[in-house]
Write a protein that holds these residues in place. Structure first.
Motif, PDB file in Angstrom:
ATOM      1  N   PHE A  43       0.823  -1.211   0.000  1.00  0.00           N
ATOM      2  CA  PHE A  43       0.000   0.000   0.000  1.00  0.00           C
ATOM      3  C   PHE A  43       0.857   1.263   0.000  1.00  0.00           C
ATOM      4  N   ILE A  44       2.057   1.160  -0.592  1.00  0.00           N
ATOM      5  CA  ILE A  44       2.924   2.329  -0.684  1.00  0.00           C
ATOM      6  C   ILE A  44       2.380   3.267  -1.744  1.00  0.00           C
ATOM      7  N   ILE A  45       2.332   4.537  -1.424  1.00  0.00           N
ATOM      8  CA  ILE A  45       1.855   5.542  -2.370  1.00  0.00           C
ATOM      9  C   ILE A  45       2.916   6.630  -2.476  1.00  0.00           C
ATOM     10  N   LEU A  46       3.392   6.889  -3.676  1.00  0.00           N
ATOM     11  CA  LEU A  46       4.412   7.902  -3.911  1.00  0.00           C
ATOM     12  C   LEU A  46       3.725   9.183  -4.356  1.00  0.00           C
ATOM     13  N   GLY A  47       3.579  10.098  -3.420  1.00  0.00           N
ATOM     14  CA  GLY A  47       2.848  11.312  -3.728  1.00  0.00           C
ATOM     15  C   GLY A  47       1.566  11.367  -2.919  1.00  0.00           C
ATOM     16  N   THR A  48       0.810  12.444  -3.091  1.00  0.00           N
ATOM     17  CA  THR A  48      -0.405  12.644  -2.317  1.00  0.00           C
ATOM     18  C   THR A  48      -1.536  13.052  -3.237  1.00  0.00           C
ATOM     19  N   ASN A  49      -2.652  12.342  -3.155  1.00  0.00           N
ATOM     20  CA  ASN A  49      -3.842  12.693  -3.911  1.00  0.00           C
ATOM     21  C   ASN A  49      -4.906  13.327  -3.007  1.00  0.00           C
ATOM     22  N   LEU A  50      -5.084  12.735  -1.823  1.00  0.00           N
ATOM     23  CA  LEU A  50      -5.974  13.313  -0.821  1.00  0.00           C
ATOM     24  C   LEU A  50      -5.104  13.917   0.274  1.00  0.00           C
ATOM     25  N   THR A  51      -5.016  15.213   0.307  1.00  0.00           N
ATOM     26  CA  THR A  51      -4.135  15.848   1.275  1.00  0.00           C
ATOM     27  C   THR A  51      -4.795  15.877   2.644  1.00  0.00           C
ATOM     28  N   LEU A 105      12.756   2.466   6.205  1.00  0.00           N
ATOM     29  CA  LEU A 105      11.518   1.982   6.806  1.00  0.00           C
ATOM     30  C   LEU A 105      10.644   1.200   5.840  1.00  0.00           C
ATOM     31  N   HIS A 106      10.907   1.300   4.534  1.00  0.00           N
ATOM     32  CA  HIS A 106       9.990   0.705   3.552  1.00  0.00           C
ATOM     33  C   HIS A 106      10.714  -0.271   2.614  1.00  0.00           C
ATOM     34  N   LYS A 107      11.614  -1.058   3.173  1.00  0.00           N
ATOM     35  CA  LYS A 107      12.308  -2.055   2.361  1.00  0.00           C
ATOM     36  C   LYS A 107      11.423  -3.276   2.097  1.00  0.00           C
ATOM     37  N   PHE A 108      10.555  -3.600   3.028  1.00  0.00           N
ATOM     38  CA  PHE A 108       9.786  -4.842   2.950  1.00  0.00           C
ATOM     39  C   PHE A 108       8.304  -4.509   2.839  1.00  0.00           C
ATOM     40  N   TRP A 109       7.690  -4.951   1.754  1.00  0.00           N
ATOM     41  CA  TRP A 109       6.297  -4.585   1.488  1.00  0.00           C
ATOM     42  C   TRP A 109       5.334  -5.152   2.524  1.00  0.00           C
ATOM     43  N   PHE A 110       5.654  -6.338   3.088  1.00  0.00           N
ATOM     44  CA  PHE A 110       4.712  -6.955   4.022  1.00  0.00           C
ATOM     45  C   PHE A 110       4.627  -6.174   5.333  1.00  0.00           C
ATOM     46  N   PHE A 111       5.734  -5.526   5.739  1.00  0.00           N
ATOM     47  CA  PHE A 111       5.656  -4.671   6.920  1.00  0.00           C
ATOM     48  C   PHE A 111       4.797  -3.443   6.633  1.00  0.00           C
ATOM     49  N   SER A 112       4.967  -2.871   5.455  1.00  0.00           N
ATOM     50  CA  SER A 112       4.162  -1.703   5.084  1.00  0.00           C
ATOM     51  C   SER A 112       2.678  -2.055   5.035  1.00  0.00           C
ATOM     52  N   ALA A 113       2.352  -3.262   4.557  1.00  0.00           N
ATOM     53  CA  ALA A 113       0.955  -3.703   4.547  1.00  0.00           C
ATOM     54  C   ALA A 113       0.426  -3.848   5.975  1.00  0.00           C
ATOM     55  N   ALA A 114       1.259  -4.370   6.876  1.00  0.00           N
ATOM     56  CA  ALA A 114       0.845  -4.495   8.283  1.00  0.00           C
ATOM     57  C   ALA A 114       0.603  -3.122   8.895  1.00  0.00           C
ATOM     58  N   TYR A 115       1.467  -2.142   8.569  1.00  0.00           N
ATOM     59  CA  TYR A 115       1.268  -0.787   9.085  1.00  0.00           C
ATOM     60  C   TYR A 115      -0.056  -0.203   8.581  1.00  0.00           C
ATOM     61  N   TYR A 116      -0.381  -0.483   7.329  1.00  0.00           N
ATOM     62  CA  TYR A 116      -1.613   0.057   6.739  1.00  0.00           C
ATOM     63  C   TYR A 116      -2.835  -0.443   7.505  1.00  0.00           C
ATOM     64  N   PHE A 117      -2.931  -1.747   7.720  1.00  0.00           N
ATOM     65  CA  PHE A 117      -4.065  -2.291   8.462  1.00  0.00           C
ATOM     66  C   PHE A 117      -4.005  -1.880   9.933  1.00  0.00           C
ATOM     67  N   GLY A 118      -2.786  -1.732  10.459  1.00  0.00           N
ATOM     68  CA  GLY A 118      -2.645  -1.262  11.840  1.00  0.00           C
ATOM     69  C   GLY A 118      -3.194   0.143  12.037  1.00  0.00           C
ATOM     70  N   ASN A 119      -3.040   0.994  11.018  1.00  0.00           N
ATOM     71  CA  ASN A 119      -3.577   2.355  11.116  1.00  0.00           C
ATOM     72  C   ASN A 119      -5.099   2.343  11.212  1.00  0.00           C
ATOM     73  N   TRP A 120      -5.753   1.456  10.452  1.00  0.00           N
ATOM     74  CA  TRP A 120      -7.207   1.344  10.560  1.00  0.00           C
ATOM     75  C   TRP A 120      -7.601   0.868  11.960  1.00  0.00           C
ATOM     76  N   ALA A 121      -6.853  -0.095  12.494  1.00  0.00           N
ATOM     77  CA  ALA A 121      -7.135  -0.581  13.849  1.00  0.00           C
ATOM     78  C   ALA A 121      -6.914   0.535  14.876  1.00  0.00           C
ATOM     79  N   PHE A 122      -5.898   1.357  14.667  1.00  0.00           N
ATOM     80  CA  PHE A 122      -5.608   2.474  15.562  1.00  0.00           C
ATOM     81  C   PHE A 122      -6.795   3.439  15.596  1.00  0.00           C
ATOM     82  N   ILE A 123      -7.319   3.769  14.427  1.00  0.00           N
ATOM     83  CA  ILE A 123      -8.472   4.683  14.346  1.00  0.00           C
ATOM     84  C   ILE A 123      -9.683   4.075  15.046  1.00  0.00           C
TER      85      ILE A 123
END
Length: 510
Positions: free
Chosen positions: A310-318, A452-470
């Motif tokens: 879920f890596i995104i290079l740039g910002t569409n929704l600021t 911080l973003h060498k491994f895609w599976f960690f980044s995917a875990a962070y993405y779902f973790g952010n939803w859990a955080f909210i």
């Protein structure tokens, strides 16, 4: 020092907690330094500064210095998490269970610490041999060579192993942040706003409870005045009531101590200030949550998907923070102040969450965190949790402000064609914020982001973790709103406390 037990105070555990947390805070402080360096190499109009064009090696040496500094600090964190803190913890555990000589305690502590060292070695080995797509092309221009150096930042097996190990710890820190920080972000401000109950009022209620328990005890004891033995049910009830009476008497002593203390009078005097701070903290919490939601929504809509982490290079929704940080970064040290505020806010809210919930392992509560009564082992656990949460803040800041973490305030030049009557006339160069569409030799990605973003599976875990955080924050907000005022001695007096703990709180308040 505030939470450390006065009766079981240990110098080594205190020094360990201070040192480990300080290293984590210094590591998080390298993020704005990294961003400042890559931004300082370019002018506001998008061109590279003269000194960078004359000496390309200067850029490489500067970035290498940041990389070495962060690698050294991350190595120290691994040392603290997998060797030092476990050793000190098991040393004190052995000291409490066995009063044998120091050598025996050290040997036993080392034996248990070997398990943590083994886990660390396994993580390093896995990280060293995880396949990464390293670019092998050779570019011709000087700036493309510099860009390749950044891209090959993870080519060394040792650095990749370190990145994998730190990312594993960051995932654990993410779980701790979801558990404690998300709840603390709602509990801390609402507790400040609602305040605590009056100590004199609680004393009056406690006195009534004591009289009620005494009357119940007298009724049970009156059954055996004629020599008849009490039934097993009555004996159990009698034992429970006596324990309840001891607890109420301890509450009485604590409430009396708090009611007479100057600290309580000072807190009552600054009550309006606490309400102001509570309102400020809840506004900041909502700002963080909204920014995190917009950033995650942007990834859900515009990223390459699960396989890319879920890596995104740039910002569409600021989001508010993503707009604010790049602006502040241009005026030193405003972004530093904001990032420091964010990190310290996470620490205070995490402490509020841990203070309210205690330290749990699944469904078992291991330790309570209380003022002046926290054991050395609990202090080390607290230090470990805060260290991992601070470690996670670097990725949390990326989630809140991805543009800032990746490129800072860098811009690059693009051609703008003006047409008159459908015919191109003149070509001008305009500056544009660096994003994924920028040429590779025009925008420099920060090393923190690459690490911080060498491994895609960690980044995917962070993405779902952010939803859990909210989700946890929103649930905690509802729970905190429904709960009434806290007791002035919330969590300070429990049934399983010893009578010796009464002296510790009195010492704290006097």
């Amino acid at each position: 020092r505030k939470y450390q037990s006065r009766r079981e105070s240990e110098v080594i555990s205190t020094i360990t907690a201070i040192f480990a947390l300080a290293v984590a805070l210094i590591t998080s402080a390298l993020l704005p330094v990294d961003i400042f360096l890559v931004s300082y190499m370019k002018n506001p109009n998008g061109t590279f500064k003269v000194w960078t064009l004359k000496n390309v090696n200067c850029l490489f040496q500067t970035s290498t210095c940041v990389a070495k500094g962060s690698s050294s600090l991350y190595s120290i964190i691994l040392f603290c998490v997998f060797l030092w803190i476990p050793f000190v913890y098991f040393y004190y555990e052995e000291k409490e269970e066995d009063d044998s000589n120091t050598c025996s305690q050290v040997k036993t502590a080392l034996k248990y610490t070997l398990g943590f060292i083994t886990v660390c070695a396994v993580l390093l080995l896995i990280g060293a041999f995880v396949p990464l797509d390293i670019p092998n092309k050779k570019n011709s221009t000087e700036w493309e060579k510099v860009k390749l150096l950044f891209e090959e930042f993870g080519s060394s097996h040792g650095l990749t192993a370190l990145s994998f190990s730190i990312s594993s710890l960051t995932v654990i820190g993410m779980l701790a942040a979801i558990t404690y920080t998300a709840y603390g972000m709602s509990a801390l401000p609402l507790n400040l706003i609602k305040g605590t109950t009056s100590a004199s009022y609680e004393r009056l209620e406690n006195t009534e409870d004591i009289e009620e328990v005494k009357q119940h005890l007298l009724r049970i004891k009156s059954k055996c005045r004629d020599g008849r033995p009490l039934s097993s049910r009555d004996r159990r009830t009698l034992q429970q009531l006596e324990e309840r009476l001891r607890t109420l008497r301890r509450r009485e002593r604590h409430l009396e101590s708090i009611e007479k203390s100057w600290w309580t009078k000072a807190c009552e005097a600054i009550r309006p200030l606490k309400i102001v701070w509570g309102v400020f903290f809840i506004i900041v919490a909502l700002l963080f949550t909204v920014s995190l939601f917009l950033s995650n929504l942007d990834k859900a809509l515009h990223s390459a998907g699960f396989d890319s982490g879920f890596i995104i290079l740039g910002t569409n929704l600021t989001n508010p923070l993503n707009m604010l940080l790049p602006v502040l970064q241009r005026v030193f040290p405003l972004d530093y102040i904001l990032i420091t505020t964010i990190v310290m806010y996470f620490i205070f809210t995490s402490m509020a969450g841990i203070r309210n919930m205690g330290i749990w392992f699944f469904w078992t509560r291991l330790y309570k965190i209380r003022r002046g009564k926290t054991r050395p082992q609990a202090l080390l656990f607290l230090c470990m949790i805060l260290l991992l949460i601070v470690l996670h803040t670097s990725y949390m800041i990326y989630s809140l402000a991805p543009q800032y973490v990746m490129y800072g305030s860098q811009k690059y030049l693009v051609q703008s064609n003006k047409t008159i009557d459908g015919q191109p006339r003149n070509v001008t160069l305009v500056s544009k914020d660096c994003d994924a569409d920028a040429p590779e030799d025009q925008c420099i990605v920060t090393r923190t982001y690459l690490f911080l973003h060498k491994f895609w599976f960690f980044s995917a875990a962070y993405y779902f973790g952010n939803w859990a955080f909210i989700a946890v924050f929103l649930i905690g907000l509802i729970v905190s709103c429904c709960k009434g005022k806290k007791s002035v001695i919330e969590g300070e007096v429990d049934d399983d406390d010893s009578d010796m703990s009464d002296d510790e709180l009195s010492v704290y308040y006097h």
